[in-house]
Design a protein around this motif. Structure first.
Motif, short mmCIF file in Angstrom:
data_model
loop_
_atom_site.label_atom_id
_atom_site.label_comp_id
_atom_site.label_asym_id
_atom_site.label_seq_id
_atom_site.Cartn_x
_atom_site.Cartn_y
_atom_site.Cartn_z
N VAL A 83 1.42 -5.29 7.84
CA VAL A 83 2.32 -5.34 6.69
C VAL A 83 1.52 -5.23 5.39
N PHE A 84 0.38 -5.93 5.35
CA PHE A 84 -0.48 -5.87 4.16
C PHE A 84 -0.95 -4.45 3.92
N ARG A 85 -1.38 -3.79 5.00
CA ARG A 85 -1.84 -2.41 4.89
C ARG A 85 -0.69 -1.48 4.49
N ALA A 86 0.51 -1.72 5.03
CA ALA A 86 1.67 -0.89 4.69
C ALA A 86 2.04 -1.06 3.22
N ILE A 87 1.92 -2.28 2.71
CA ILE A 87 2.19 -2.52 1.29
C ILE A 87 1.20 -1.73 0.43
N LEU A 88 -0.08 -1.81 0.80
CA LEU A 88 -1.10 -1.07 0.06
C LEU A 88 -0.86 0.44 0.15
N MET A 89 -0.53 0.91 1.36
CA MET A 89 -0.34 2.34 1.57
C MET A 89 0.81 2.89 0.73
N ASN A 90 1.93 2.21 0.77
CA ASN A 90 3.10 2.74 0.07
C ASN A 90 2.97 2.58 -1.45
N ALA A 91 2.32 1.49 -1.88
CA ALA A 91 2.09 1.32 -3.32
C ALA A 91 1.12 2.36 -3.84
N ALA A 103 7.98 -0.80 -6.25
CA ALA A 103 8.92 -0.25 -5.27
C ALA A 103 8.20 0.09 -3.97
N GLY A 104 6.98 0.62 -4.10
CA GLY A 104 6.18 0.94 -2.92
C GLY A 104 5.80 -0.30 -2.14
N CYS A 105 5.48 -1.38 -2.84
CA CYS A 105 5.15 -2.65 -2.17
C CYS A 105 6.35 -3.18 -1.38
N MET A 106 7.52 -3.12 -1.99
CA MET A 106 8.74 -3.59 -1.32
C MET A 106 9.01 -2.76 -0.07
#
Length: 302
Positions: free
Chosen positions: A180-188, A117-120
């Motif tokens: 976007v890659f960093r945001a995916i990592l951050m939220n996941a 869910a964090g990745c999305m």
């Protein structure tokens, strides 16, 4: 004469159906993140300048900023930070909640489901918040550059207008891949791990859902997020702080940095990043939990 037995037995009172809890306003996360980022802005400023300009040491970078621009210089680019939080952070908290609903997940779900869910959420928010991210990075790093290379944006709105006018609409998408890659990592790692650690603490039976649990869970989440996000964060900062043709290729930036500095360049600025992200993460989740309590209080749910 005695009353019939059925008359002497108290009739069970009607049990009211549990009140369905309404969802919280989608903007709560953005407000909490904006408050936290405003408080920790000097640390974020130092992290970006170390990553983008090569300043050595967090304390030395802070001293350099105060020496060259005064105490007020510690809040250079604050309007870019506000723009970024009110776009990226509002979107990521909203998208995380919606992604959990889509996956049928909640705070008690397995870690992999929360991470998905964090990745999305990160993918959506990283794209939406990219212009604000660029403005924040550029405004924070501007005064660390030689005078002839400074962009001198008056504020984030002026920066957006000038970027489009001077560099074209495509400039708003600069560094969108690493972002976007960093945001995916951050939220996941941040949002999902906060839910995970909070639930694990509550499951032990030794903790209640209060500020102590929120602080402990957010501390753990901040450490995980800093380590996971550091490589993408360094590349993103270097690309976004560049102007013109020099910052267009993430692969070129990666190769050049790897060749000149070795693989550990990906963790450059980890200490100021952790020092900044740790209190930011704690402030975000504590503020968010308190804002939720205020909403519950106004609805009569407390």
């Amino acid at each position: 004469m005695s009353k019939p037995v059925e008359e002497t037995i108290a009739q069970p009172s009607a049990v009211a159906a549990p009140k369905k809890k309404q969802p919280y306003p989608f903007w709560l996360g953005g407000v909490a993140a904006t408050i936290a980022a405003s408080i920790t802005h000097p640390l974020d400023l130092t992290k970006v300048r170390m990553q983008a300009t090569g300043d050595k040491g967090m304390i030395n970078s802070l001293r350099k900023t105060v020496r060259t621009a005064g105490v007020r210089g510690l809040f250079d680019g604050i309007s870019g930070t506000w723009l970024r939080q009110m776009t990226y952070s509002i979107c990521r908290f909203w998208a995380y909640d919606e992604s959990k609903k889509l996956l049928g997940a909640n705070e008690k779900s397995p870690a992999w489901q929360l991470a998905l869910a964090g990745c999305m959420a990160g993918g959506i928010a990283g794209f939406v918040g990219n212009p604000g991210e660029i403005l924040m990075v550029r405004m924070q790093g501007d005064f660390a550059k030689p005078p002839e290379k400074r962009l001198n944006y008056k504020n984030s709105i002026d920066g957006l207008i000038r970027m489009v006018r001077e560099e074209g609409w495509s400039s708003l998408g600069r560094g969108v891949g690493p972002n976007v890659f960093r945001a995916i990592l951050m939220n996941a790692s941040q949002l999902a791990s906060y839910d995970f650690f909070k639930n694990e603490l509550l499951k032990t039976g030794y903790f209640e859902d209060n500020i102590y649990v929120h602080t402990t869970a957010s501390f753990a989440a901040g450490t995980v997020a800093t380590t996971v996000c550091s490589p993408a964060d360094v590349i993103k900062s270097r690309i976004m702080s560049a102007s013109g043709a020099e910052g267009k290729s993430a692969i070129h930036m990666l190769r050049t940095s790897f060749k000149n500095e070795g693989p550990m360049f990906m963790f450059k600025g980890w200490v100021p990043a952790w020092t900044r992200l740790q209190p930011t993460t704690i402030l975000i989740f504590i503020t968010l939990e308190q804002l939720k309590r205020v909403v519950d209080w106004t609805r009569g749910d407390l």
